[in-house]
Design an enzyme around this catalytic site. Structure first.
Site, PDB file in Angstrom:
ATOM      1  N   SER A  46       0.918  -1.228  -0.086  1.00 43.29           N
ATOM      2  CA  SER A  46      -0.060   0.042   0.076  1.00 43.29           C
ATOM      3  C   SER A  46       0.850   1.148   0.035  1.00 43.29           C
ATOM      4  CB  SER A  46      -0.959   0.315   1.179  1.00 43.29           C
ATOM      5  OG  SER A  46      -0.148  -0.108   2.446  1.00 43.29           O
ATOM      6  N   GLY A  83      -1.863  -4.273   0.654  1.00 40.75           N
ATOM      7  CA  GLY A  83      -2.225  -5.549   1.676  1.00 40.75           C
ATOM      8  C   GLY A  83      -1.259  -6.580   1.566  1.00 40.75           C
ATOM      9  N   ASN A 112       3.510  -5.428   5.863  1.00 42.20           N
ATOM     10  CA  ASN A 112       2.312  -6.359   5.994  1.00 42.20           C
ATOM     11  C   ASN A 112       2.531  -7.850   6.791  1.00 42.20           C
ATOM     12  OD1 ASN A 112       0.300  -4.593   5.228  1.00 42.20           O
ATOM     13  ND2 ASN A 112       1.019  -4.988   3.174  1.00 42.20           N
ATOM     14  N   ASP A 193      -4.931   7.224   9.609  1.00 42.36           N
ATOM     15  CA  ASP A 193      -4.539   5.777  10.342  1.00 42.36           C
ATOM     16  C   ASP A 193      -3.159   5.843  10.711  1.00 42.36           C
ATOM     17  OD1 ASP A 193      -2.820   5.700   8.208  1.00 42.36           O
ATOM     18  OD2 ASP A 193      -4.136   4.078   7.258  1.00 42.36           O
ATOM     19  N   HIS A 196      -0.175   5.562   6.686  1.00 46.58           N
ATOM     20  CA  HIS A 196       0.066   5.527   5.367  1.00 46.58           C
ATOM     21  C   HIS A 196       0.236   7.164   4.980  1.00 46.58           C
ATOM     22  CE1 HIS A 196      -2.228   1.714   5.246  1.00 46.58           C
ATOM     23  NE2 HIS A 196      -1.526   1.550   4.140  1.00 46.58           N
TER      24      HIS A 196
END
Length: 223
Positions: A46, A83, A112, A193, A196
């Protein structure tokens, strides 16, 4: 525990994003092989797939623009999926090599794995396999290092990061020490979040990758 819960929620969100992104990936990368120019493939997650960003504003898009501005004769294929794990990248790479025949592969994977609790040995094995597969097909490799959040504990955090430097040394590939260097302590550079980067942070990410990548582009003459 709250941090871990947030990570689990993010994993579920990214899994849904990955399903839709994978459907669009073939068409997004197909044009990169059509012009006959050498191809830089970005095999990432991502952080490279423009998660939460407007289209064509991520660091990979900025890289494509910089190459065009500098008249450096490469195409860029963004094969990143939100992801994705090192296992996913390892599974996807053979088809990408067959289709795109990349001259350079930028590997930006691993974060991840930590979020999903993948054993460090598995992450290292997958990254090694990705690098060796690219090298066997005459592609140069740029390995992009990552850190995991501090709530994983200092010992785990350091062991995770050392995977990248150890592999870069053992397999003789160029290393970007940390993709998020320069923004890691700036909350305003991250989306809600706090994982990111924002659109405003993308030039910094490109700035972290460029000094490592640029020397590999010099073997190809400009137009």
């Amino acid at each position: 525990m709250a941090g871990r819960s947030r990570h689990r929620t993010l994993v579920r969100v990214l899994a849904l994003a990955a399903a839709s992104a994978a459907l669009a990936l073939t068409s997004q990368t197909a044009s990169a092989a059509e012009t006959g120019k050498p191809v830089v493939v970005v095999l990432g997650d991502s952080l490279s797939a423009e998660y939460g960003l407007p289209r064509d504003t991520g660091w990979v898009a900025l890289l494509r623009r910089r190459l065009a501005d500098k008249r450096i004769d490469y195409n860029v294929a963004n094969a990143s999926i939100s992801g994705d794990t090192t296992s996913g990248g390892r599974a996807r790479l053979p088809e990408l090599i067959t289709r795109l025949k990349p001259a350079i592969v930028i590997v930006e994977l691993g974060a991840n794995d930590a979020l999903r609790g993948v054993p460090l040995a598995t992450t290292e094995d997958n990254l090694r396999a990705i690098i060796e597969k690219a090298q066997q097909n005459h592609a140069k490799v740029v390995l992009v290092g990552m850190y995991v959040p501090q709530n994983y504990g200092p010992a785990y955090t350091e062991r995770f990061h050392q995977i990248y430097s150890s592999l870069a040394k053992a397999l003789d590939v160029r290393l970007v020490p940390f993709l998020l260097a320069g923004i890691e302590n700036k909350p305003e550079m991250f989306q809600a979040d706090q994982m990111h980067p924002t659109q405003q942070a993308q030039p910094v990410l490109l700035g972290n990758v460029w000094p490592t990548l640029a020397p590999l582009l010099q073997d190809r003459p400009n137009r």
